[in-house]
Design an enzyme around this catalytic site. Structure first.
Site, mmCIF file in Angstrom:
data_model
loop_
_atom_site.group_PDB
_atom_site.id
_atom_site.type_symbol
_atom_site.label_atom_id
_atom_site.label_comp_id
_atom_site.label_asym_id
_atom_site.label_seq_id
_atom_site.Cartn_x
_atom_site.Cartn_y
_atom_site.Cartn_z
ATOM 1 C CE1 TYR A 39 -11.099 6.393 -1.268
ATOM 2 C CE2 TYR A 39 -11.471 5.701 0.988
ATOM 3 C CZ TYR A 39 -10.646 6.236 0.017
ATOM 4 O OH TYR A 39 -9.361 6.604 0.332
ATOM 5 C CG HIS A 69 -3.525 6.763 8.147
ATOM 6 N ND1 HIS A 69 -4.470 5.908 7.612
ATOM 7 C CD2 HIS A 69 -3.813 7.990 7.633
ATOM 8 C CE1 HIS A 69 -5.287 6.562 6.821
ATOM 9 N NE2 HIS A 69 -4.931 7.838 6.826
ATOM 10 C CG HIS A 97 -8.106 8.682 9.824
ATOM 11 N ND1 HIS A 97 -7.269 9.688 10.258
ATOM 12 C CD2 HIS A 97 -7.863 8.560 8.494
ATOM 13 C CE1 HIS A 97 -6.557 10.152 9.245
ATOM 14 N NE2 HIS A 97 -6.893 9.481 8.163
ATOM 15 C CG ASP A 121 -7.813 18.808 11.014
ATOM 16 O OD1 ASP A 121 -7.048 18.305 11.853
ATOM 17 O OD2 ASP A 121 -8.763 19.566 11.315
ATOM 18 C CG HIS A 168 -1.934 1.117 1.160
ATOM 19 N ND1 HIS A 168 -3.073 1.049 0.392
ATOM 20 C CD2 HIS A 168 -1.946 2.341 1.752
ATOM 21 C CE1 HIS A 168 -3.757 2.175 0.524
ATOM 22 N NE2 HIS A 168 -3.100 2.972 1.337
#
Length: 398
Positions: free
Chosen positions: A325, A309, A347, A315, A272
């Site tokens: 998604y 992460h 998140h 933000d 990733h």
């Protein structure tokens, strides 16, 4: 701006006599950034671009900013803001803002007034519909998936076109927006590792000449005055003796330009890849990234969705504008959704997303991300469109 363009009639040498058919001189206007030390363009007007006949204070639609309190992730459903339609400048509904950037959404069905923002560049993203951008540089047509960059202080008018509703995400900077410096050579050419290049960029290609007298232009400009939105900006209505769209030719590197998200070439890897590979533009203390349909990680043990992460300096705002998604499945995210994941909150993918993604070789997703290096406040339209259950979806409660 990435490269030089010459449009319409210009003399062979700058700042030399260039005369109209009646023998009078065309009026030069040099539009430049950073005090003659950065990009500029030179325009040739039929009338003096300085000739105004009236000026008065103008009160724009108001909005307020409040901190993200209590601190939590947010989900905004922009399509809940749909009304009877509005113009694409004064009808903007502000969602998020800080001192570097304002982010607004609008469903537009009528032309805007002539408008000049002297506080910074605008980056517009078309979620749907089509738009004609008129300015002294000419006409620039945009369709769904296009980004449009409008440089600081460019007088322009936005005209929705076509039969489909024109939905816009407006990113208004307190400075300049352009390609990331790491994509450019010392002379401003896109480098080979850039995910887009000059061939993907569109600009006006012909003059736009409009006759008219006593023409109103709304101007947003800097001020020390306090405002409810905390922006330190005020507005003035200028009346020009002649229509500002009177340029017979121009050349330079500074002009409105468009780039389609569908021309963004994703950078992928065996495992990733982090968000910087999606970066498309940079602004003052923020970046804009594009998540486009792409092949995903091809290591035999790869987990294609993002890991949890916490970017401690940023933000993260993500605007979901097409496809599926995968990392957000089960969270209520839909077409037109915006997620806000603030600094101070870790998140990551929704429960089950990591396991489900194993073995996937392609993600059909389309999203625009804005990462800011100062906290984003919530504006009125954020409160009006929020999904209050979003913050608890990782815990599968609420």
């Amino acid at each position: 701006m990435p490269y030089y363009r010459s449009v319409g009639e210009v003399p062979r040498k700058r700042h030399t006599q260039f005369r109209q058919p009646d023998g009078t001189l065309y009026a030069e206007e040099l539009v430049g950034q950073e005090g003659f030390s950065s990009d500029s363009s030179l325009l040739y007007h039929r009338y003096a671009p300085t000739a105004i006949v009236a000026a008065e204070e103008f009160t724009p639609p108001a909005f307020t900013r409040v901190p993200n309190l209590p601190l939590k992730p947010r989900h905004l459903r922009t399509h809940k803001l749909d009304g009877t339609g509005a113009d694409p400048v004064l009808g903007r509904q502000y969602l998020l803002a800080n001192d570097d950037v304002r982010i607004a959404y609008v469903l537009a069905d009528r032309p805007s007034p002539l408008f000049r923002d002297a506080t910074g560049d605008h980056c517009l993203y078309l979620e749907s519909g089509s738009l004609r951008v008129e300015s002294p540089f000419g006409v620039l047509d945009a369709v769904a998936g296009d980004y449009v960059i409008i440089p600081t202080s460019t007088i322009h008018r936005l005209v929705p076109t076509g039969d489909e509703p024109t939905r816009l995400l407006a990113i208004e900077a307190a400075g300049h927006v352009g390609p990331p410096k790491r994509y450019l050579s010392v002379r401003g050419q896109f480098l080979e590792h850039s995910p887009y290049c000059e061939r993907d960029v569109r600009g006006p290609d012909a003059p736009l000449l409009v006759d008219g007298e006593d023409v109103e232009v709304l101007v947003r400009h800097r001020s020390r005055a306090a405002r409810p939105d905390g922006s330190g900006t005020v507005w003035t209505r200028h009346v020009y003796a002649h229509h500002p769209f009177d340029v017979v030719g121009w050349d330079g590197h500074l002009y409105p330009w468009a780039f389609s998200i569908h021309d963004f070439e994703p950078i992928t890897g065996r495992i990733h890849q982090p968000p910087p590979v999606h970066q498309t533009f940079q602004g003052p203390n923020f970046v804009i990234c594009s998540f486009a349909p792409r092949k995903v990680d091809y290591h035999p043990d790869a987990i294609p969705v993002p890991y949890n992460h916490h970017n401690v300096d940023s933000d993260e705002m993500l605007f979901y504008t097409g496809g599926n998604y995968e990392a957000r499945r089960g969270s209520g995210i839909e077409q037109g959704s915006i997620s806000l994941h603030p600094s101070g909150f870790t998140h990551g993918p929704q429960p089950g997303a990591a396991e489900r993604s194993i073995g996937a070789d392609f993600f059909d997703e389309l999203a625009v991300m804005v990462d800011t290096f100062r906290p984003l406040d919530l504006c009125d339209a954020a409160s009006a469109s929020e999904d209050d259950a979003y913050a608890w979806t990782w815990a599968r409660r609420g």
